[in-house]
Design a protein around this motif. Sequence first.
Motif, PDB file in Angstrom:
ATOM      1  N   PRO A  95      -7.801  12.982   5.901  1.00 21.32           N
ATOM      2  CA  PRO A  95      -6.876  11.959   5.383  1.00 21.32           C
ATOM      3  C   PRO A  95      -7.645  10.776   4.807  1.00 21.32           C
ATOM      4  CG  PRO A  95      -6.884  11.964   7.792  1.00 21.32           C
ATOM      5  CD  PRO A  95      -7.679  13.151   7.354  1.00 21.32           C
ATOM      6  N   LEU A  96      -7.104  10.256   3.715  1.00 21.30           N
ATOM      7  CA  LEU A  96      -7.781   9.186   2.983  1.00 21.30           C
ATOM      8  C   LEU A  96      -6.820   8.025   2.802  1.00 21.30           C
ATOM      9  CD1 LEU A  96     -10.418   8.524   1.312  1.00 21.30           C
ATOM     10  CD2 LEU A  96      -9.152   9.389  -0.678  1.00 21.30           C
ATOM     11  N   LEU A  97      -7.175   6.850   3.329  1.00 15.70           N
ATOM     12  CA  LEU A  97      -6.365   5.661   3.090  1.00 15.70           C
ATOM     13  C   LEU A  97      -6.456   5.305   1.614  1.00 15.70           C
ATOM     14  CD1 LEU A  97      -7.309   3.385   6.150  1.00 15.70           C
ATOM     15  CD2 LEU A  97      -5.130   4.541   5.751  1.00 15.70           C
ATOM     16  N   THR A  98      -5.298   5.076   0.985  1.00 18.49           N
ATOM     17  CA  THR A  98      -5.288   4.756  -0.438  1.00 18.49           C
ATOM     18  C   THR A  98      -4.560   3.438  -0.673  1.00 18.49           C
ATOM     19  OG1 THR A  98      -3.369   6.250  -0.614  1.00 18.49           O
ATOM     20  CG2 THR A  98      -5.486   7.112  -1.324  1.00 18.49           C
ATOM     21  N   ALA A  99      -4.949   2.769  -1.742  1.00 21.13           N
ATOM     22  CA  ALA A  99      -4.342   1.486  -2.085  1.00 21.13           C
ATOM     23  C   ALA A  99      -2.931   1.700  -2.619  1.00 21.13           C
ATOM     24  CB  ALA A  99      -5.198   0.774  -3.131  1.00 21.13           C
ATOM     25  N   ALA A 178       9.753   4.873  -3.142  1.00 20.87           N
ATOM     26  CA  ALA A 178      10.805   4.278  -2.320  1.00 20.87           C
ATOM     27  C   ALA A 178      11.471   5.333  -1.432  1.00 20.87           C
ATOM     28  CB  ALA A 178      11.856   3.612  -3.210  1.00 20.87           C
ATOM     29  N   GLU A 179      11.719   6.522  -1.995  1.00 24.65           N
ATOM     30  CA  GLU A 179      12.325   7.598  -1.215  1.00 24.65           C
ATOM     31  C   GLU A 179      11.392   8.056  -0.102  1.00 24.65           C
ATOM     32  OE1 GLU A 179      14.333  12.037  -1.834  1.00 24.65           O
ATOM     33  OE2 GLU A 179      13.624  10.893  -3.568  1.00 24.65           O
ATOM     34  N   SER A 180      10.090   8.137  -0.416  1.00 28.56           N
ATOM     35  CA  SER A 180       9.110   8.538   0.595  1.00 28.56           C
ATOM     36  C   SER A 180       9.047   7.522   1.728  1.00 28.56           C
ATOM     37  CB  SER A 180       7.725   8.694  -0.042  1.00 28.56           C
ATOM     38  OG  SER A 180       7.705   9.770  -0.939  1.00 28.56           O
ATOM     39  N   GLN A 244       1.965   3.583  13.356  1.00 27.31           N
ATOM     40  CA  GLN A 244       1.667   2.564  12.347  1.00 27.31           C
ATOM     41  C   GLN A 244       1.803   3.151  10.938  1.00 27.31           C
ATOM     42  OE1 GLN A 244      -2.459   1.417  12.431  1.00 27.31           O
ATOM     43  NE2 GLN A 244      -2.089  -0.512  11.359  1.00 27.31           N
ATOM     44  N   PRO A 245       2.721   2.613  10.125  1.00 27.47           N
ATOM     45  CA  PRO A 245       2.861   3.102   8.751  1.00 27.47           C
ATOM     46  C   PRO A 245       1.594   2.799   7.949  1.00 27.47           C
ATOM     47  CG  PRO A 245       4.753   1.772   9.409  1.00 27.47           C
ATOM     48  CD  PRO A 245       3.687   1.554  10.437  1.00 27.47           C
ATOM     49  N   ALA A 246       1.250   3.699   7.045  1.00 28.66           N
ATOM     50  CA  ALA A 246       0.064   3.503   6.208  1.00 28.66           C
ATOM     51  C   ALA A 246       0.235   4.291   4.917  1.00 28.66           C
ATOM     52  CB  ALA A 246      -1.194   3.966   6.948  1.00 28.66           C
ATOM     53  N   GLN A 247      -0.608   3.972   3.949  1.00 25.44           N
ATOM     54  CA  GLN A 247      -0.638   4.722   2.696  1.00 25.44           C
ATOM     55  C   GLN A 247      -1.800   5.702   2.783  1.00 25.44           C
ATOM     56  OE1 GLN A 247       1.720   3.777   0.513  1.00 25.44           O
ATOM     57  NE2 GLN A 247       1.297   5.224  -1.098  1.00 25.44           N
ATOM     58  N   VAL A 248      -1.494   6.980   2.891  1.00 26.11           N
ATOM     59  CA  VAL A 248      -2.514   8.005   3.066  1.00 26.11           C
ATOM     60  C   VAL A 248      -2.365   9.059   1.969  1.00 26.11           C
ATOM     61  CG1 VAL A 248      -3.381   9.830   4.589  1.00 26.11           C
ATOM     62  CG2 VAL A 248      -2.667   7.643   5.557  1.00 26.11           C
ATOM     63  N   ASN A 249      -3.456   9.326   1.273  1.00 25.02           N
ATOM     64  CA  ASN A 249      -3.441  10.314   0.194  1.00 25.02           C
ATOM     65  C   ASN A 249      -2.313  10.066  -0.806  1.00 25.02           C
ATOM     66  OD1 ASN A 249      -4.932  11.698   2.544  1.00 25.02           O
ATOM     67  ND2 ASN A 249      -5.422  12.991   0.803  1.00 25.02           N
ATOM     68  N   GLY A 250      -2.127   8.783  -1.125  1.00 23.13           N
ATOM     69  CA  GLY A 250      -1.166   8.409  -2.151  1.00 23.13           C
ATOM     70  C   GLY A 250       0.277   8.379  -1.717  1.00 23.13           C
ATOM     71  N   ILE A 255       0.029   6.578  11.197  1.00 23.16           N
ATOM     72  CA  ILE A 255      -1.181   6.647  12.006  1.00 23.16           C
ATOM     73  C   ILE A 255      -0.748   6.457  13.451  1.00 23.16           C
ATOM     74  CG2 ILE A 255      -3.401   5.587  12.549  1.00 23.16           C
ATOM     75  CD1 ILE A 255      -3.611   4.716   9.652  1.00 23.16           C
ATOM     76  N   LEU A 256      -0.995   7.475  14.259  1.00 22.09           N
ATOM     77  CA  LEU A 256      -0.587   7.441  15.660  1.00 22.09           C
ATOM     78  C   LEU A 256      -1.769   6.960  16.498  1.00 22.09           C
ATOM     79  CD1 LEU A 256       1.411  10.251  17.428  1.00 22.09           C
ATOM     80  CD2 LEU A 256      -0.522   9.185  18.557  1.00 22.09           C
ATOM     81  N   ARG A 257      -1.531   5.885  17.257  1.00 23.86           N
ATOM     82  CA  ARG A 257      -2.583   5.315  18.101  1.00 23.86           C
ATOM     83  C   ARG A 257      -2.225   5.464  19.570  1.00 23.86           C
ATOM     84  NH1 ARG A 257      -6.179   1.616  15.894  1.00 23.86           N
ATOM     85  NH2 ARG A 257      -5.940   1.203  13.672  1.00 23.86           N
TER      86      ARG A 257
END
Length: 300
Positions: A95-99, A178-180, A244-250, A255-257
């Motif tokens: 997984p890659l964090l993306t902007a 937005a749907e995602s 934790q919500p994040a932007q991963v692979n676009g 992210i589960l901690r």
Amino acid sequence: MVEPSVGDGGMGPATEAFVAHRNLLFTVAYELLGSAADAEDVLQETWLRWVGVDLDAVRDPRAYLVRMTTRQALGRLRTLRRRKESYVGPWLPEPLLTAPDVAEDVELADSVSMAMLLVMETLTPTERAVFVLRDVFDLEYDEIAEAVDKSPAAVRQIAHRARTHVAARRPRGVVSPAESRGALAAFRRAIETGDLQRLLDMIAPDVVLLTDGGGVVQAALAPVVGAAAVARVLGRIDTAAFLQPAQVNGHPALILRLDGAVDTVIALRVDDGLITALYAVRNPEKLSRIRIERETAVSR
């Protein structure tokens, strides 16, 4: 010599050209390999070769660097494919964090999504390189031919074959950011509240869950298929986990901690308003980059 950082001062022509195109080179390598760690290694190898090049003989530094990166990545890809043959359980991309701006670029976000990277795994190394360079980055056939050591005519045929192969397997449609995000928020609430019915309402009857533990941590060794089976697995997520919500692979992901440490990254695939696939990466080796980036962000 080590690869330069963007903050280096007094950059020479070689360093300046490499830094200018670094993001492009990393994305090319990552899309070919599905591994950020291996992509970084490829960039290091490319840099070491680049500093020995006679720049006066280079007409187009960008094309030259892409060609070098592609060749390095292809060599590594063939090695990785042999390793995957003995991989324990399902293999998922790192997984890659993306902007946020990556999500707005629909084509780029699609190309780095978990779903698309898994589709590209079904291509041969050369087909994958040609598809990425042509359909994702729109390079000319002549440029691609130099990168993969084929004739332009052969590259056109390979591109057509790869494009047809991908089209038959790629996600059915484009989902808006937005749907995602909406699907992810609802999914997160259902997990946090343990609402099994809500989970069943938002996942497709034929939903598939892939869990990648790499034989290191607990994970299903085969795909989990069907809404009821997937909901049961998700219902076992530790209630002490922080999602934790994040932007991963676009795309939006979770992210589960557990006890503050990154335990799992869960990416979703949404089609026609329902979650049709879940990709849960648990292999600690594939989470090290996200751990470092998250810790760095918190410390700033």
